[in-house]
Motif scaffolding. Sequence first.
Motif, PDB file in Angstrom:
ATOM      1  N   SER A   1     104.448  85.122  32.417  1.00  0.00           N
ATOM      2  CA  SER A   1     103.685  85.887  33.395  1.00  0.00           C
ATOM      3  C   SER A   1     102.185  85.827  33.127  1.00  0.00           C
ATOM      4  O   SER A   1     101.377  85.799  34.071  1.00  0.00           O
ATOM      5  CB  SER A   1     104.157  87.350  33.403  1.00  0.00           C
ATOM      6  OG  SER A   1     105.517  87.434  33.788  1.00  0.00           O
ATOM      7  N   ALA A   2     101.790  85.804  31.848  1.00  0.00           N
ATOM      8  CA  ALA A   2     100.371  85.756  31.515  1.00  0.00           C
ATOM      9  C   ALA A   2      99.727  84.447  31.969  1.00  0.00           C
ATOM     10  O   ALA A   2      98.633  84.439  32.540  1.00  0.00           O
ATOM     11  CB  ALA A   2     100.178  85.946  30.014  1.00  0.00           C
ATOM     12  N   THR A   3     100.403  83.314  31.734  1.00  0.00           N
ATOM     13  CA  THR A   3      99.832  82.031  32.148  1.00  0.00           C
ATOM     14  C   THR A   3      99.877  81.864  33.663  1.00  0.00           C
ATOM     15  O   THR A   3      98.987  81.251  34.255  1.00  0.00           O
ATOM     16  CB  THR A   3     100.553  80.855  31.471  1.00  0.00           C
ATOM     17  OG1 THR A   3     101.977  80.987  31.652  1.00  0.00           O
ATOM     18  CG2 THR A   3     100.245  80.817  29.975  1.00  0.00           C
TER      19      THR A   3
ATOM     20  N   PHE B   1     113.089  88.530  27.536  1.00  0.00           N
ATOM     21  CA  PHE B   1     113.306  89.950  27.257  1.00  0.00           C
ATOM     22  C   PHE B   1     112.121  90.775  27.755  1.00  0.00           C
ATOM     23  O   PHE B   1     112.295  91.823  28.385  1.00  0.00           O
ATOM     24  CB  PHE B   1     113.520  90.155  25.754  1.00  0.00           C
ATOM     25  CG  PHE B   1     113.838  91.565  25.357  1.00  0.00           C
ATOM     26  CD1 PHE B   1     114.938  92.223  25.881  1.00  0.00           C
ATOM     27  CD2 PHE B   1     113.041  92.240  24.452  1.00  0.00           C
ATOM     28  CE1 PHE B   1     115.243  93.532  25.505  1.00  0.00           C
ATOM     29  CE2 PHE B   1     113.332  93.537  24.065  1.00  0.00           C
ATOM     30  CZ  PHE B   1     114.435  94.191  24.602  1.00  0.00           C
ATOM     31  N   ALA B   2     110.904  90.267  27.497  1.00  0.00           N
ATOM     32  CA  ALA B   2     109.700  90.970  27.960  1.00  0.00           C
ATOM     33  C   ALA B   2     109.665  91.057  29.476  1.00  0.00           C
ATOM     34  O   ALA B   2     109.320  92.102  30.049  1.00  0.00           O
ATOM     35  CB  ALA B   2     108.448  90.261  27.443  1.00  0.00           C
ATOM     36  N   MET B   3     110.055  89.973  30.163  1.00  0.00           N
ATOM     37  CA  MET B   3     110.064  89.987  31.633  1.00  0.00           C
ATOM     38  C   MET B   3     111.130  90.925  32.173  1.00  0.00           C
ATOM     39  O   MET B   3     110.922  91.601  33.182  1.00  0.00           O
ATOM     40  CB  MET B   3     110.276  88.574  32.166  1.00  0.00           C
ATOM     41  CG  MET B   3     109.051  87.670  32.023  1.00  0.00           C
ATOM     42  SD  MET B   3     109.194  86.134  32.964  1.00  0.00           S
ATOM     43  CE  MET B   3     110.424  85.265  31.994  1.00  0.00           C
ATOM     44  N   LEU B   4     112.273  90.990  31.498  1.00  0.00           N
ATOM     45  CA  LEU B   4     113.339  91.889  31.929  1.00  0.00           C
ATOM     46  C   LEU B   4     112.875  93.337  31.879  1.00  0.00           C
ATOM     47  O   LEU B   4     113.113  94.121  32.808  1.00  0.00           O
ATOM     48  CB  LEU B   4     114.568  91.701  31.041  1.00  0.00           C
ATOM     49  CG  LEU B   4     115.751  92.629  31.327  1.00  0.00           C
ATOM     50  CD1 LEU B   4     116.317  92.355  32.711  1.00  0.00           C
ATOM     51  CD2 LEU B   4     116.836  92.462  30.270  1.00  0.00           C
ATOM     52  N   LEU B   5     112.173  93.699  30.802  1.00  0.00           N
ATOM     53  CA  LEU B   5     111.702  95.072  30.654  1.00  0.00           C
ATOM     54  C   LEU B   5     110.673  95.425  31.723  1.00  0.00           C
ATOM     55  O   LEU B   5     110.554  96.581  32.124  1.00  0.00           O
ATOM     56  CB  LEU B   5     111.100  95.283  29.263  1.00  0.00           C
ATOM     57  CG  LEU B   5     112.046  95.114  28.072  1.00  0.00           C
ATOM     58  CD1 LEU B   5     111.333  95.451  26.771  1.00  0.00           C
ATOM     59  CD2 LEU B   5     113.305  95.951  28.231  1.00  0.00           C
ATOM     60  N   GLU B   6     109.912  94.422  32.196  1.00  0.00           N
ATOM     61  CA  GLU B   6     108.902  94.671  33.222  1.00  0.00           C
ATOM     62  C   GLU B   6     109.516  94.804  34.615  1.00  0.00           C
ATOM     63  O   GLU B   6     108.911  95.386  35.516  1.00  0.00           O
ATOM     64  CB  GLU B   6     107.861  93.543  33.218  1.00  0.00           C
ATOM     65  CG  GLU B   6     106.982  93.535  31.979  1.00  0.00           C
ATOM     66  CD  GLU B   6     105.978  92.386  31.971  1.00  0.00           C
ATOM     67  OE1 GLU B   6     106.055  91.527  32.872  1.00  0.00           O
ATOM     68  OE2 GLU B   6     105.113  92.368  31.078  1.00  0.00           O
TER      69      GLU B   6
END
Length: 306
Positions: A120-122, A258-263
């Motif tokens: 997501s950052a890139t 995992f980070a994207m799932l939490l978002e």
Amino acid sequence: MRIFVTGGNGFVGETVTRQLLRDGHDVVVGSRDGESVDGARGVRIDVTDFGSVQRAFGEVQPQGVVHLVGIIAEVKKRGQTFERVHFEGTRNVLAATAPGTRYVHMSALGARPDSKSGYSATKGRAEQIVRGSPLAWTILRPSLIFGPGDDFFGRVLRQLVSQGPVVPVIGDGGFLFRPVSVEDVALAFSRAFSTSASVGHTYDLTGPTEYRFDDLLRLELGALGKRKPLVHVPLALMKLAVPMMQILPAPPITRDQFAMLLEGSTADPTAARTTFDLPMLRLEDALPRILGAQSEKPSRAVVSGD
């Protein structure tokens, strides 16, 4: 219009290419192997190599560009990192695109430079340089994309609900998603070229219904004709387990996923629906076809929000 589609032979790319052809455009498909799609000419291109992009665009002389290339997981030993593909690839495509060319860019819902997810950052940094370009641009930001051949519903969730006597759910399962059909995504890309009001704007591409993550698991179970209990795994435990999983040759979930799932991945569909007159196809109606297609052939990775 002669339109060059980068990543035009991928899951999203093939559907976008077919929609552009139906709408009367002269389509050229760019990919690493240069294969054609449904009669659209294929050209070899590597977006991480500026010389490759420059040669391809110089040969084709496109009047419009659809930039779709993206990855959902890094393969660092092959040089396929989020930074190289999403940011540097976009920079190369923008630099090789002639002034006056219409440009439609595939980003992803949740893209922002300060995201904890490298994906997501890139994607967010790529959006910044698109907005700073002098081209007539439109940015489209899909949520999870569903359709025959997709990676998430056709493979990841299918495996999750099929293995073992119970279905593990991360945390309370309340992360929100609004999946969008690949057909709606393709229509939005094609209609952007005939919708001058979309120039200089960014649109979230989401479907008609918002779901919790555990709702998606239940839908998947129902479409497969399975009945299993959902067992919640405490979020604190997952935060400890996910880093340990990375020692496996093919971890079931990466740190980035995992980070994207939490978002989560949800947004209001109204602007895109009204601007591009999208039918807003429903996940429930498509799941049986998606899972049937996946039982017949291997899945391909989603290009965005791959």
